[in-house]
Design a protein around this motif. Structure first.
Motif: not given
Length: 427
Positions: A112-138
């Motif tokens: 379970l732990g190994a399979a979940e490992a990419p989740c939050f790095p992927a979330n961070s990648r989505v923020l970088i790709a899809w959101f301008p800096r002014g909306e990123r924290a929200r």
């Protein structure tokens, strides 16, 4: 050719909704063990020390798989990586409901732990790709609130299911939902440059404020990239700080229901209702942290101060968990726990800070290293609490440990993290 006229589309919010649901499932799967622990430990004959190992097993593989998961993410992209991660971790969740002994349970938890490992790095990648800096924290607070809010309102249901259908049913039902959602993710998610529904106006809005709408070409793994990231002071400081805030989170995800049942002597359904309150408070903390950070940034405060101030404030609030040691009223204990978890929710903003500084071609690896350090707390915290409870019969030392870690985290974000700006890609 994407349309260049009209108002910007809002497809980034549809992608954020996909991330929020995936993150809620991610943490719901982690929470099941805490809900099932008392009944499971009785049926399988597992003492506090063994349950500490069971809780920690998830984080052993989760932490160790962070760097490989980040490498896989940078190589194969968010869409495929997340779909595989969701499907495999959900299958492992189903298998947890089939085990007959402690060591088999540990083995499945490792998967379970190994399979979940990419989740939050992927979330961070989505923020970088899809959101301008002014909306990123929200945006970070919106997808993060899903994990707390979902747990808060699902907790009474989960406790009821465990009481009426048995603890195994929890894993079968939630795991089955996750496998289905893995297919939904693969069908619906796209990076900005590949999404047919996003127009040029939205892409321009994202790019104008630091978003990386173009998919980076695959980058082969190099140990020199790891060394480069580990030389960055802000990454080290944020990693130490997030280790500290994760200690509080891990306590609530693992030992908190047992604490209510054994230390506070609550019956199981009452514990389920009380357990909901701190998670609701954490949901509010996540929203408050994100809103405060973006508001500070719009008000002219520096990016470093806007991202760090809510995290430090939240960690200082988390230290109040120590007060529960001396309180006799259940209501007072839940109030203190709620304030501490509210603070932990605010400090979850560390992921936004990392999305601001990660090199664009190393977003997955940066998130993996950051989450590796973060989840060493998932190894240490359950074992330390399990050993101290097993030897003393009390959560006294465990709560002192959680408060001390929160102090350490506040100091790290205040004095070790310095510049918050995009690191250049290494040559």
């Amino acid at each position: 050719m994407k349309s260049q006229v009209g108002k910007p589309t809002r497809k980034r919010y549809a992608m954020l909704a996909l991330v929020a649901l995936a993150t809620a499932l991610n943490y719901l799967d982690r929470t099941l063990m805490g809900v099932a622990a008392p009944a499971m430990s009785r049926e399988l004959g597992l003492g506090p020390e063994m349950m500490g190992l069971v809780f920690a097993a998830f984080s052993w593989s989760y932490a160790l798989a962070q760097v490989p998961g980040g490498i896989f993410l940078d190589r194969y992209g968010t869409r495929l990586t997340y779909a595989l991660s969701l499907s495999i971790w959900s299958a492992c969740t189903v298998m947890q409901g089939m085990v007959r002994g402690g060591w088999a349970l540990i083995a499945v938890r490792l998967g379970l732990g190994a399979a979940e490992a990419p989740c939050f790095p992927a979330n961070s990648r989505v923020l970088i790709a899809w959101f301008p800096r002014g909306e990123r924290a929200r945006a970070n607070s919106i997808y993060s609130v899903g994990m707390y809010f979902g747990i808060a309102f699902c907790s009474p249901v989960l406790f009821w299911m465990a009481a009426h259908w048995g603890w195994r049913a929890l894993f079968w039902i939630v795991g089955g939902i996750g496998i289905g959602y893995g297919l939904v993710w693969h069908r619906l998610y796209r990076d900005p440059a590949e999404h047919v529904g996003v127009n040029e106006a939205e892409l321009a809005l994202i790019r104008a404020d630091g978003g990386a709408t173009q998919s980076e070409p695959p980058r082969p793994f190099r140990w020199s990239d790891v060394a480069y990231l580990l030389r960055q002071r802000s990454i080290i400081g944020a990693s130490i700080g997030q280790f500290a805030t994760n200690s509080t989170l891990v306590f609530f995800l693992t030992w908190f229901p047992t604490y209510l049942a054994s230390e506070r002597h609550m019956d199981w359904l009452k514990a389920g209702i009380y357990a909901m309150v701190p998670f609701m408070a954490a949901s509010l903390g996540v929203l408050a942290g994100g809103q405060a950070s973006d508001r500070l940034l719009r008000g002219g405060v520096s990016l470093a101060a806007a991202r760090k101030a809510p995290v430090i404030t939240g960690l200082m609030l988390s230290t109040l968990i120590i007060l529960a040691i001396w309180l006799e009223s259940d209501a007072a204990v839940i109030a203190v726990m709620s304030i501490a978890f509210f603070g932990q929710g605010m400090s979850n903003l560390g992921w936004t800070l990392v999305s601001e500084i990660a090199p664009t071609r190393l977003a997955g690896l940066t998130g993996g290293l950051f989450n590796l350090c973060t989840n060493l707390a998932g190894i240490a915290t359950p074992i330390i609490i399990g050993m101290t409870v097993g030897r003393t019969g009390s959560f006294f030392i465990g709560l002192i440990f959680i408060g001390a870690m929160a102090c350490l985290g506040a100091a790290s974000y205040a004095f070790v993290v310095n510049r918050v700006e995009r690191l250049p890609n290494p040559e």
